[in-house]
Scaffold this active site. Sequence first.
Site, mmCIF file in Angstrom:
data_model
loop_
_atom_site.group_PDB
_atom_site.id
_atom_site.type_symbol
_atom_site.label_atom_id
_atom_site.label_comp_id
_atom_site.label_asym_id
_atom_site.label_seq_id
_atom_site.Cartn_x
_atom_site.Cartn_y
_atom_site.Cartn_z
ATOM 1 N N ARG A 145 0.895 -0.859 -0.163
ATOM 2 C CA ARG A 145 0.055 -0.404 0.127
ATOM 3 C C ARG A 145 1.413 1.471 -0.229
ATOM 4 N NH1 ARG A 145 -2.358 -3.027 4.339
ATOM 5 N NH2 ARG A 145 -4.536 -3.870 4.006
ATOM 6 N N ILE A 146 2.111 1.014 0.356
ATOM 7 C CA ILE A 146 3.200 2.450 0.670
ATOM 8 C C ILE A 146 3.660 2.923 -0.243
ATOM 9 C CG2 ILE A 146 3.981 3.534 2.219
ATOM 10 C CD1 ILE A 146 3.025 1.982 4.712
ATOM 11 N N ARG B 103 8.117 -9.260 -3.869
ATOM 12 C CA ARG B 103 8.254 -10.196 -4.354
ATOM 13 C C ARG B 103 7.747 -11.125 -5.269
ATOM 14 N NH1 ARG B 103 6.036 -11.190 2.011
ATOM 15 N NH2 ARG B 103 4.090 -10.004 1.211
ATOM 16 N N ILE C 147 11.602 4.879 4.228
ATOM 17 C CA ILE C 147 10.015 5.113 4.775
ATOM 18 C C ILE C 147 9.827 3.530 6.017
ATOM 19 C CG2 ILE C 147 9.278 7.330 4.617
ATOM 20 C CD1 ILE C 147 7.976 5.701 2.403
ATOM 21 N N ARG D 272 11.716 0.179 7.890
ATOM 22 C CA ARG D 272 11.780 0.181 9.452
ATOM 23 C C ARG D 272 13.555 0.154 8.755
ATOM 24 N NH1 ARG D 272 7.558 0.655 11.285
ATOM 25 N NH2 ARG D 272 6.430 -0.550 12.546
ATOM 26 N N ASP E 180 13.576 8.072 7.874
ATOM 27 C CA ASP E 180 12.894 8.479 8.860
ATOM 28 C C ASP E 180 12.751 7.020 9.944
ATOM 29 O OD1 ASP E 180 9.213 7.904 9.451
ATOM 30 O OD2 ASP E 180 10.454 9.925 9.993
ATOM 31 N N GLU F 242 15.868 3.149 17.242
ATOM 32 C CA GLU F 242 15.250 3.962 18.307
ATOM 33 C C GLU F 242 14.894 4.848 19.655
ATOM 34 O OE1 GLU F 242 12.105 3.938 15.820
ATOM 35 O OE2 GLU F 242 13.486 3.846 13.237
ATOM 36 N N HIS G 166 11.150 8.657 13.616
ATOM 37 C CA HIS G 166 10.058 8.231 12.763
ATOM 38 C C HIS G 166 8.444 8.259 12.923
ATOM 39 C CE1 HIS G 166 9.041 3.353 13.094
ATOM 40 N NE2 HIS G 166 8.142 3.936 12.333
HETATM 41 C C1 8YV Z 1 3.505 3.907 14.014
HETATM 42 C C2 8YV Z 1 4.711 2.770 12.121
HETATM 43 O O1 8YV Z 1 1.835 4.651 13.499
HETATM 44 O O2 8YV Z 1 2.501 2.170 11.020
HETATM 45 C C3 8YV Z 1 3.399 1.933 11.818
HETATM 46 O O3 8YV Z 1 4.275 0.457 11.483
HETATM 47 O O4 8YV Z 1 5.496 2.837 12.022
HETATM 48 C C4 8YV Z 1 4.821 3.733 12.483
HETATM 49 O O5 8YV Z 1 3.783 4.240 11.492
HETATM 50 C C5 8YV Z 1 4.192 4.293 15.139
HETATM 51 O O6 8YV Z 1 4.854 2.963 15.797
HETATM 52 C C6 8YV Z 1 3.131 4.724 16.600
HETATM 53 O O7 8YV Z 1 3.720 5.084 17.218
#
Ligand code: 8YV
Length: 313
Positions: A154-155, A175, A230, A232, A256, A261, A279
Amino acid sequence: MSKPEVLMIGPYPAWDMEDLDRRYVIHRLWEAEDRVAFLAHHGENIRAIATRGELGASADLMRALPKLEIVSCYGVGTDAIDLKFARDNNIRITNTPGVLTEDVADLGMALMLAAARQLPAGDAFVRDGSWTQGNMGLTTRVCGKRVGVVGMGRIGAAFARRAAAFDCPISYFARTPKPDLPYTFVANLMELARQSDFLVITLAGGEGTRGIVSAEVIEALGPDGILVNISRGTTVDEAALLDALEQGRIRGAGLDVFLNEPRIDPRFAALQNTVLQPHHGSGTVETRQAMGRLVRDNLAAHFAGQPLLTPVA
Ligand code: 8YV
């Protein structure tokens, strides 16, 4: 009838906390000085965990809660939740997909533009008076440049739509090919990096993607390439990224997410060719309100014996 007892790992915004406190007995783990003692004292009757993407729920934590029925995650990424333990122990999981897609993709586009056009440096150049001494150095174009998207969920798809609006030809690594999308599938990540000016990582986190953007992939991006992450911090070989940024073996990065973290590697702070964010992809009022609502609605559905809104399979 007594209110269900819920363990929260970290706080949510006030608008969520007020509603949760009304509906449940909330145990605030982040306020505990001794978490082990806290769980030993309160764990017996806790039926739900309300966590966040970056905080998750470990097997040890869930094991300390013998009546745990559900873990509701404020975030789409469930890589910090031990899903196998949950499945093996019939613990339901929910997350907040969809509601944060557009904001995370927006931040990815912002990071790509900011890194390429050196927006933080330009802002400082104006504020500190350097402009009175002459013009800022030239930066690099975004529009029309080759964008490689790593991960096309989606992202990734939302980000690709944004980059396509900047006339960027879009290729992607995933994949499996997504034939319904108007972009070029590249089965080899190294080759994608080699043929990209911007490499944008939108993968899900977890063991399956750990270090997938390796030192070799970063090298293939090359000295004119910019990396945007954006997803992990775990998806990138961070030591290799830092080396490449310090040695100018890639042009720059917009990041990000990081390892460890919020106490990230201090080497990042010394870099001038990076744009850093805490993040915060989903960090808008609108998105966080929608995420909190989804967590609360999932918990309410569970305790009402209704179908969950966004279960994680
Ligand atoms: C979360 C995230 O919103 O959605 C996720 O998996 O990495 C972040 O965008 C965040 O961890 C909420 O605290």
